[in-house]
Scaffold this active site. Sequence first.
Site, mmCIF file in Angstrom:
data_model
loop_
_atom_site.group_PDB
_atom_site.id
_atom_site.type_symbol
_atom_site.label_atom_id
_atom_site.label_comp_id
_atom_site.label_asym_id
_atom_site.label_seq_id
_atom_site.Cartn_x
_atom_site.Cartn_y
_atom_site.Cartn_z
ATOM 1 N N GLY A 1 0.795 -1.222 0.000
ATOM 2 C CA GLY A 1 0.000 0.000 0.000
ATOM 3 C C GLY A 1 0.828 1.273 0.000
ATOM 4 N N ARG B 1 -12.980 -14.761 -13.443
ATOM 5 C CA ARG B 1 -12.508 -13.370 -13.430
ATOM 6 C C ARG B 1 -13.681 -12.416 -13.585
ATOM 7 N NH1 ARG B 1 -10.071 -9.790 -17.808
ATOM 8 N NH2 ARG B 1 -10.626 -11.442 -19.255
ATOM 9 N N LEU C 1 -8.543 -7.736 -14.045
ATOM 10 C CA LEU C 1 -9.962 -7.417 -14.010
ATOM 11 C C LEU C 1 -10.570 -7.473 -15.405
ATOM 12 C CD1 LEU C 1 -9.922 -4.313 -11.628
ATOM 13 C CD2 LEU C 1 -10.651 -6.648 -11.054
ATOM 14 N N HIS D 1 2.745 1.097 -14.002
ATOM 15 C CA HIS D 1 3.632 -0.047 -14.239
ATOM 16 C C HIS D 1 5.079 0.417 -14.076
ATOM 17 C CE1 HIS D 1 4.879 -3.906 -15.842
ATOM 18 N NE2 HIS D 1 5.724 -3.274 -16.639
ATOM 19 N N ASP E 1 -7.237 -1.864 -19.822
ATOM 20 C CA ASP E 1 -8.229 -2.561 -20.628
ATOM 21 C C ASP E 1 -8.192 -4.037 -20.248
ATOM 22 O OD1 ASP E 1 -5.982 -3.554 -21.919
ATOM 23 O OD2 ASP E 1 -6.270 -2.369 -23.749
ATOM 24 N N ASP F 1 -1.256 -4.631 -19.111
ATOM 25 C CA ASP F 1 -0.374 -3.494 -19.434
ATOM 26 C C ASP F 1 -0.541 -3.032 -20.875
ATOM 27 O OD1 ASP F 1 0.675 -3.834 -16.837
ATOM 28 O OD2 ASP F 1 2.174 -5.243 -17.559
ATOM 29 N N GLU G 1 7.449 6.987 -9.412
ATOM 30 C CA GLU G 1 6.027 6.662 -9.337
ATOM 31 C C GLU G 1 5.290 7.580 -8.362
ATOM 32 O OE1 GLU G 1 5.001 2.569 -8.637
ATOM 33 O OE2 GLU G 1 6.756 1.849 -9.716
#
Length: 216
Positions: free
Chosen positions: A22, A75, A103, A117, A154, A158, A187
Amino acid sequence: MTGVHRDWRPRLPIAVLISGTGRSLANMIEKIRAGELDCDIRLVISSTPEAKGLMFAEKASIPAAVLRRGDFPSREEYSTAIFDRVRAAGVELVVLAGFLKQLAIPDDFVHRVVNIHPALIPAFCGKGFYGHHVHEAALAYGVKLSGCTVHFVDNEYDHGPVILQVAVPVLDDDTPDTLADRVFAAECEAYPRALQLIAEGRVRVEGRRVRIAAPA
């Protein structure tokens, strides 16, 4: 959560999905508190009850839920359960922050799910490329630059349109740990920056191209 925000810009309601430490969630919470990110974290969802990131949600009084992939036969059913929770929380953008489960993106959330990523997509990405696997591959290949990519999600690993990328140097004496630290530092700036652009309504997707409008 507190912070100095421009009161004429409503905060973007988001859900943050996690699977581990996290650290990215903690960074977002701090950016919001500092008035640097106009988002409202309505919900945190973890793929495991062992995720340390759940502590950050608890400390910030953010509602949290645990949904384990193994509790669902497919899924699609797992994704339905997640997005049902997301909709119920009034969320407009789903933010993946070290979430390791794939997902199925429903039609009403196309271009409303984002991920970061730890490499410059399309390099060192796809199934199996996560965490230290990415940095080990970059070092093994001998690249001189790595970095991070914020992109829309999507139904392929990636693969969605790139919102922004930040490059970092790969040093001759790097290890996977030292490279990971340098990329994560990037990041911590790149992800909130991309979320702020979305919160400001400046991001538009045209096919595979993401257009960033100038500030109003």
